[in-house]
Design a protein around this motif. Structure first.
Motif, PDB file in Angstrom:
ATOM      1  N   GLY A 161      15.654   7.885   2.291  1.00 39.69           N
ATOM      2  CA  GLY A 161      15.203   8.582   3.733  1.00 39.69           C
ATOM      3  C   GLY A 161      14.035   7.674   3.522  1.00 39.69           C
ATOM      4  N   GLY A 162      12.636   8.729   2.583  1.00 39.64           N
ATOM      5  CA  GLY A 162      11.668   8.631   1.819  1.00 39.64           C
ATOM      6  C   GLY A 162      11.366   7.116   2.114  1.00 39.64           C
ATOM      7  N   GLN A 163      12.256   6.244   1.814  1.00 41.65           N
ATOM      8  CA  GLN A 163      11.528   4.544   2.473  1.00 41.65           C
ATOM      9  C   GLN A 163      11.423   4.273   3.489  1.00 41.65           C
ATOM     10  OE1 GLN A 163      14.904   2.986  -0.604  1.00 41.65           O
ATOM     11  NE2 GLN A 163      13.220   2.864  -3.075  1.00 41.65           N
ATOM     12  N   LYS A 164      12.749   4.809   4.834  1.00 41.92           N
ATOM     13  CA  LYS A 164      12.153   4.951   5.615  1.00 41.92           C
ATOM     14  C   LYS A 164      11.142   5.152   6.617  1.00 41.92           C
ATOM     15  CE  LYS A 164      17.986   4.694   6.742  1.00 41.92           C
ATOM     16  NZ  LYS A 164      19.269   5.400   6.350  1.00 41.92           N
ATOM     17  N   VAL A 212       8.436   2.858   5.852  1.00 43.66           N
ATOM     18  CA  VAL A 212       8.426   1.468   7.000  1.00 43.66           C
ATOM     19  C   VAL A 212       7.472   2.272   8.339  1.00 43.66           C
ATOM     20  CG1 VAL A 212       9.671  -0.204   7.389  1.00 43.66           C
ATOM     21  CG2 VAL A 212      10.554   0.491   5.440  1.00 43.66           C
ATOM     22  N   ALA A 213       8.375   3.296   8.683  1.00 42.34           N
ATOM     23  CA  ALA A 213       8.117   3.785  10.231  1.00 42.34           C
ATOM     24  C   ALA A 213       6.752   3.902  10.232  1.00 42.34           C
ATOM     25  CB  ALA A 213       8.762   4.894  10.445  1.00 42.34           C
ATOM     26  N   ILE A 214       5.907   4.323   9.094  1.00 39.75           N
ATOM     27  CA  ILE A 214       4.666   4.383   8.865  1.00 39.75           C
ATOM     28  C   ILE A 214       3.749   3.270   8.935  1.00 39.75           C
ATOM     29  CG2 ILE A 214       2.778   5.482   7.340  1.00 39.75           C
ATOM     30  CD1 ILE A 214       3.805   8.039   6.966  1.00 39.75           C
ATOM     31  N   VAL A 218       4.186  11.893   1.141  1.00 39.91           N
ATOM     32  CA  VAL A 218       3.908  12.057   2.547  1.00 39.91           C
ATOM     33  C   VAL A 218       2.869  12.391   2.497  1.00 39.91           C
ATOM     34  CG1 VAL A 218       4.438  12.570   4.774  1.00 39.91           C
ATOM     35  CG2 VAL A 218       6.415  11.962   3.741  1.00 39.91           C
ATOM     36  N   LYS A 219       2.380  13.893   2.190  1.00 41.78           N
ATOM     37  CA  LYS A 219       1.148  14.171   1.720  1.00 41.78           C
ATOM     38  C   LYS A 219      -0.218  13.139   1.662  1.00 41.78           C
ATOM     39  CE  LYS A 219      -0.059  17.304  -1.060  1.00 41.78           C
ATOM     40  NZ  LYS A 219      -0.300  18.550  -2.230  1.00 41.78           N
ATOM     41  N   GLU A 220       0.260  12.505   1.008  1.00 43.17           N
ATOM     42  CA  GLU A 220      -0.790  12.018   0.048  1.00 43.17           C
ATOM     43  C   GLU A 220      -0.650  11.015   1.115  1.00 43.17           C
ATOM     44  OE1 GLU A 220      -2.322  12.387  -2.634  1.00 43.17           O
ATOM     45  OE2 GLU A 220      -1.438  14.254  -3.390  1.00 43.17           O
ATOM     46  N   ILE A 221       0.155  10.217   1.377  1.00 44.75           N
ATOM     47  CA  ILE A 221      -0.062   9.160   2.469  1.00 44.75           C
ATOM     48  C   ILE A 221      -1.404   9.323   3.507  1.00 44.75           C
ATOM     49  CG2 ILE A 221       0.748   7.356   4.483  1.00 44.75           C
ATOM     50  CD1 ILE A 221       3.674   7.903   2.401  1.00 44.75           C
ATOM     51  N   ILE A 222      -1.078  10.445   4.415  1.00 46.24           N
ATOM     52  CA  ILE A 222      -1.658  11.303   5.227  1.00 46.24           C
ATOM     53  C   ILE A 222      -3.111  11.334   4.804  1.00 46.24           C
ATOM     54  CG2 ILE A 222      -1.982  13.296   6.893  1.00 46.24           C
ATOM     55  CD1 ILE A 222       1.128  13.132   7.203  1.00 46.24           C
ATOM     56  N   LYS A 224       0.734  -1.414  -0.587  1.00 43.22           N
ATOM     57  CA  LYS A 224       0.024  -0.001  -0.278  1.00 43.22           C
ATOM     58  C   LYS A 224       0.655   1.240   0.151  1.00 43.22           C
ATOM     59  CE  LYS A 224      -3.362   2.322   2.303  1.00 43.22           C
ATOM     60  NZ  LYS A 224      -4.635   2.332   3.778  1.00 43.22           N
ATOM     61  N   LEU A 225       1.937   1.340   0.946  1.00 42.42           N
ATOM     62  CA  LEU A 225       2.409   1.991   0.879  1.00 42.42           C
ATOM     63  C   LEU A 225       4.243   2.525  -0.668  1.00 42.42           C
ATOM     64  CD1 LEU A 225       2.663   2.864   4.797  1.00 42.42           C
ATOM     65  CD2 LEU A 225       1.456   3.860   3.281  1.00 42.42           C
ATOM     66  N   ALA A 226       3.578   1.189  -1.696  1.00 40.86           N
ATOM     67  CA  ALA A 226       5.257   1.757  -2.369  1.00 40.86           C
ATOM     68  C   ALA A 226       6.204   0.470  -2.232  1.00 40.86           C
ATOM     69  CB  ALA A 226       4.885   2.869  -3.100  1.00 40.86           C
ATOM     70  N   LEU A 227       6.143   0.290  -1.077  1.00 42.60           N
ATOM     71  CA  LEU A 227       7.186  -0.644  -0.415  1.00 42.60           C
ATOM     72  C   LEU A 227       7.775  -2.059  -0.825  1.00 42.60           C
ATOM     73  CD1 LEU A 227       7.495   1.424   2.691  1.00 42.60           C
ATOM     74  CD2 LEU A 227       9.140   1.596   0.591  1.00 42.60           C
TER      75      LEU A 227
END
Length: 212
Positions: free
Chosen positions: A137-140, A143-145, A173-177, A121-124
């Motif tokens: 950094g963006g991937q980390k 993962v934290a989310i 990050v904005k889109e995830i939120i 879902k988080l493109a990982l």
């Protein structure tokens, strides 16, 4: 609904939070902004149970709740830290699975399936077996989310989620939120990024250092 009533927090003789009242409706995004030293992060740490309040009361859905002493707090309030705080010796998948298996006592197979779903879902997808040092950094951040969401919290807190990200990752990050808001996730975000705040916030709490 999260309610804070007359929350006070001191460090020694210094008062950081002085009788703070706050209400966050279910499914809403609250951004906490203001000057350094104003107590933004302290307030977030009190809400998430990382700090013990000196006085006042926290309620969830009208019932008193002490996040500091609650042994399964992560199942109620999740936190995405500014420094991510991923375990360097664990893979991405293991980082996301750890708390659900250790705290919620989920079956490993179930926890793994849910973790993989969150990572997709988080493109990982495809990053499950990588270690934190192998990630950007963006991937980390994602993962934290995912790790916080794996505990299925009612409320998700973020400490400066865009501080170390370039503009493209900031938009991710904005889109995830905003996607989580569509799923009725209540979110509380400490940030210095006023433009980001204007793009995502339902409500804004402005804080400033207390004067003696």
């Amino acid at each position: 609904m999260l309610e804070l009533k007359q929350i006070t927090k001191k460090y020694g003789e210094r008062t950081i939070l002085d009788h703070v009242d706050l209400t966050v409706e279910d499914g809403k995004i609250l951004c906490i902004v203001g000057q350094s030293g104003g107590g933004k992060t302290t307030l977030l740490r009190c809400i998430s149970g990382l700090e013990k309040i000196d006085s006042g009361q926290i309620l969830i859905d009208g019932e008193p709740f002490d996040p500091y002493s609650n042994q399964t707090n992560d199942a109620v309030i999740g936190v995405v830290f500014q420094e991510y705080n991923l375990f360097p010796h664990l893979t991405v998948l293991q980082n996301v699975m750890l708390a659900p298996t250790m705290v919620l006592k989920k079956d490993t197979v179930q926890a793994q399936a849910e973790a993989k779903e969150l990572l997709q879902k988080l493109a990982l997808g495809g990053k499950e077996d990588l270690y934190p040092w192998q990630l950007s950094g963006g991937q980390k951040q994602r993962v934290a989310i995912a790790r916080a969401l794996a505990m299925r919290p009612k409320i998700l807190c973020y400490d400066e989620p865009t501080s170390a990200l370039d503009p493209g990752l900031r938009d991710t990050v904005k889109e995830i939120i905003l996607d989580l808001k569509k799923e009725q996730m209540t979110q509380i975000i400490v940030t210095h990024d006023l433009a980001f705040t204007e793009e995502i916030a339902d409500d804004i709490l402005k804080v400033k250092p207390l004067t003696d």
